[in-house]
Design an enzyme around this catalytic site. Structure first.
Site, PDB file in Angstrom:
ATOM      1  CE1 TYR B  91      -3.881  -2.270   0.402  1.00 23.88           C
ATOM      2  CE2 TYR B  91      -2.624  -3.273   2.187  1.00 23.88           C
ATOM      3  CZ  TYR B  91      -3.692  -3.301   1.310  1.00 23.88           C
ATOM      4  OH  TYR B  91      -4.578  -4.360   1.353  1.00 23.88           O
ATOM      5  CE1 TYR B 467      -8.523  -4.025   3.168  1.00 25.63           C
ATOM      6  CE2 TYR B 467      -8.555  -2.680   5.143  1.00 25.63           C
ATOM      7  CZ  TYR B 467      -7.976  -3.683   4.395  1.00 25.63           C
ATOM      8  OH  TYR B 467      -6.864  -4.339   4.863  1.00 25.63           O
ATOM      9  NE  ARG B 468      -3.912  -1.216   4.791  1.00 26.69           N
ATOM     10  CZ  ARG B 468      -3.395  -2.156   5.596  1.00 26.69           C
ATOM     11  NH1 ARG B 468      -4.087  -3.233   5.873  1.00 26.69           N
ATOM     12  NH2 ARG B 468      -2.206  -2.003   6.127  1.00 26.69           N
TER      13      ARG B 468
END
Lengths: 109, 522
Positions: B91, B467-468
């Site tokens: 991420y 969600y991310r």
């Protein structure tokens, strides 16, 4: 100074040096345990060991057993990373801890 | 190469900030040298490693130092990107979104402040990793289990504020936390929930106190710096059973979801049911070249060989049962009876009692033993690049199939293997798709970037939102939450302007930009 006194001093000197080496190895082992072993332990599930086995062969898979690791190479890998291995910053492995890690891995040959 | 700088920040101001930080944290813990800047790069960025390069770093060792640092940054209007251990891998890692942003590295704040055996929680600082807390619990004889995510080197707080998932009894890391302490952009300290009472005695026990819930505002956000947080722990159970249901046929996905959902719903199964596909598990245990050396996704006939050799299913469901022997055995008996209707399945269970050594990787994860076993997936293609596409969907077989089909088709079209797992809660799943690529292959990285945009767009069109996400896609994902002309994002930006008027905390995080950037078209 008598010969016995000189020998005693030499012995004490050796003990101090070996104590330092032991302490460094102990710190190095701790750093290895904290930062390296999860990937590089001798386990069929350790990602670093799996990768090295595939790319370099089984005799190079477990880094603690290797005799070809050099001071400069370990420093480079830790600070720059390689392939899937990310780099480790000074706030993770300090310069002093890296020194101990290098001594531990190179001296464990 | 000229150092990229954030909007409105000169090189001189940046250096002035570093100079002032050094007086607070010590000479060696603030720097803008090239080596230090690049040590915060995202190791797995699908593109130029310098795309998200930091302008330097400052690493305070205490809350007081954090307060002093953020006050200076606010006065000089120098932006910073807080990170706990920097292992938000797939991420963006430790890297800031805006090049030249300073990294506020909290790794040196690594104290376990309190462990309470009776009320089963640990209060920690941001630099405490899952490995750190595990060692602490062992060394001090606490019979308490954590809930750990795949890689154990992440931060307890970092994973919590990113709203990650653990494999243990308490799955949602944020939902099972309390006691948040936050340093606001002007340096003021705030304690949320019951911790907002000066003499409160329940701050680490439950979220919320009186009035609006505040804690959530400091997750995936850029409103402040979280410096303390309590995480719930699970008292070591009398019996722990690790269960696997391996379905040899791809067609079994819907039935697995439908059959296991009631057991999640009534909390027979308390930890997340993880339903991983064959390729994902194979990537933990082997490398792709062992099986196939051609281009494009691995062909069906090779997948069949992988499945046979590794004795896996096309779908592999795993979960734990915790409690006393009678409860665990009864739960497993009921689950076995229910899944008997699914064709072509193999069931495995491994039972542990206190003192037993747990060696199997999944069994370790569910019992709160941190490892890096899953990190093997970085080896799948040889040079380690990966990025996660993580949409959420309703916990039904129909939805699982619909989303899986969409993503798999696109991933294959772009020439990649599809590695994925459903992380199932009672009502919703998160489908984590790990896109693995060669980070020394520019054309492959270009394809991943394009693919990721396609996946965001096409999943959102069917109602599935991430969600991310990785730094590179924060704006795209934020825009996909588009009800009423992005009313939620506009509200988040209103909060940003009020809480951080100088726009110094993590510009662009989760698509939330300071006013100055928005005026420039962000």
């Amino acid at each position: 100074m008598t010969l016995n006194a000189k020998l005693l001093l030499l012995l004490l000197g050796c003990l101090v040096i070996s104590g330092q080496v032991a302490a460094e190895n102990s710190t190095g082992r701790k750093v290895f345990g904290q930062w390296c072993s999860a990937c590089h332990m001798d386990s069929p599930f350790a990602p670093g060991t799996i990768q090295l086995k595939q790319t370099h062969g089984p005799e190079y898979a477990v880094i603690q057993n290797r005799a070809d690791l050099t001071d400069a190479f370990i420093r480079l890998l830790v600070r720059q990373g390689r392939a899937g291995m990310p780099k480790f910053r000074r706030t993770e492995i300090s310069d002093a801890e890296l020194d101990s890690l290098v001594k531990y891995l190179v001296k464990s040959q | 190469m000229k150092l990229p700088l954030p909007l409105g920040v000169s090189e001189r101001t940046l250096e002035r900030a570093i100079g002032e930080f050094k007086k607070i944290v010590g000479e060696q813990w603030a720097s803008s040298t090239q080596v230090d800047r690049e040590s915060y790069n995202d190791a797995y960025n699908p593109g130029d490693p310098l795309e998200f390069v930091a302008g330097g770093f400052v690493a305070p060792a205490s809350v007081e130092e954090v307060q002093a640092v953020v006050k200076i940054a606010n006065r000089l209007r120098v932006p910073y990107w807080p990170m706990s251990t920097g292992k938000n891998l797939a991420y963006g890692g430790a890297a800031p979104l805006v090049p030249g942003t300073l990294v506020l590295d909290l790794k040196r704040m690594n104290q376990v402040l309190e462990v309470n055996d009776d009320l089963a929680y640990a209060l920690v600082e941001p630099g405490v990793s899952f490995f750190d807390l595990f060692r602490y619990l062992k060394e001090n004889g606490h019979k308490l289990w954590m809930s750990v995510p795949g890689p154990g080197w992440g931060s307890i707080i970092g994973n919590g504020v990113e709203r990650g998932i653990g494999y243990g009894y308490f799955d949602d890391q944020f939902a099972n936390s309390a006691g948040m302490e936050i340093i606001l952009p002007d340096g003021e300290m705030l304690r949320a929930g019951m911790g907002a009472m000066a003499n409160g005695n329940s701050g680490s026990l439950i979220q919320a106190g009186f009035g609006p819930l505040v804690e959530g505002l400091f997750t995936q956000s850029n409103y402040g710096v979280v410096t303390k947080m309590a995480r719930y722990l699970y008292p070591e159970p009398q019996t722990y059973m690790s269960c696997e249901i391996n379905c040899r046929s791809d067609a079994g996905l819907e039935m697995l979801v439908e059959t296991l959902r009631p057991f999640k719903m009534d909390e027979t199964i308390r930890n997340p049911v993880v339903i991983s596909n064959l390729e994902l598990i194979a990537s933990f245990l082997s490398v792709r070249s062992q099986w196939y050396q051609g281009d494009g996704p691995m062909p069906e006939d090779r997948l069949a060989i992988v499945q046979e050799k590794l004795a896996l299913g096309r779908w592999n469901a795993s979960f734990g049962l915790f409690g006393n022997e009678e409860k665990v055995n009864d739960s497993w008996a009921r689950i076995k009876q229910a899944v008997a209707v699914i064709k072509d399945t193999e069931l495995h269970e491994r039972v542990y009692h206190p003192g037993d050594e747990i060696l199997h990787p999944r069994d370790q994860s569910q019992a709160g033993v941190p490892s890096l076993n899953e990190f093997g997936l970085v080896n799948w293609m040889g040079s380690g690049g990966h990025i996660d596409f993580s949409p959420v969907g309703p916990m039904t077989g129909k939805n699982a199939r619909e989303l899986y089909r969409l993503i798999r088709r696109r991933v294959h079209e772009y020439g990649f293997d599809h590695l994925c797992g459903f992380y199932c809660q009672s009502r919703a799943f998160r489908l984590i798709n790990t896109l693995v690529f060669r980070k020394d292959d520019k054309s492959e990285m270009k394809k991943v970037r394009e693919l990721f945009s396609v996946l965001i767009r096409e999943s959102a069109a069917l109602g599935y939102g991430e969600y991310r996400t990785h730094l590179a896609y924060m704006d795209s994902v934020a825009r996909s939450y588009d009800f009423n002309n992005n009313a939620m994002l506009r509200f988040q930006q209103t909060l940003k302007d009020a809480i951080d008027p100088n726009g110094v905390v993590a510009p662009g995080k989760s698509g939330i930009w300071p006013r100055s950037y928005r005026e420039q078209g962000k």
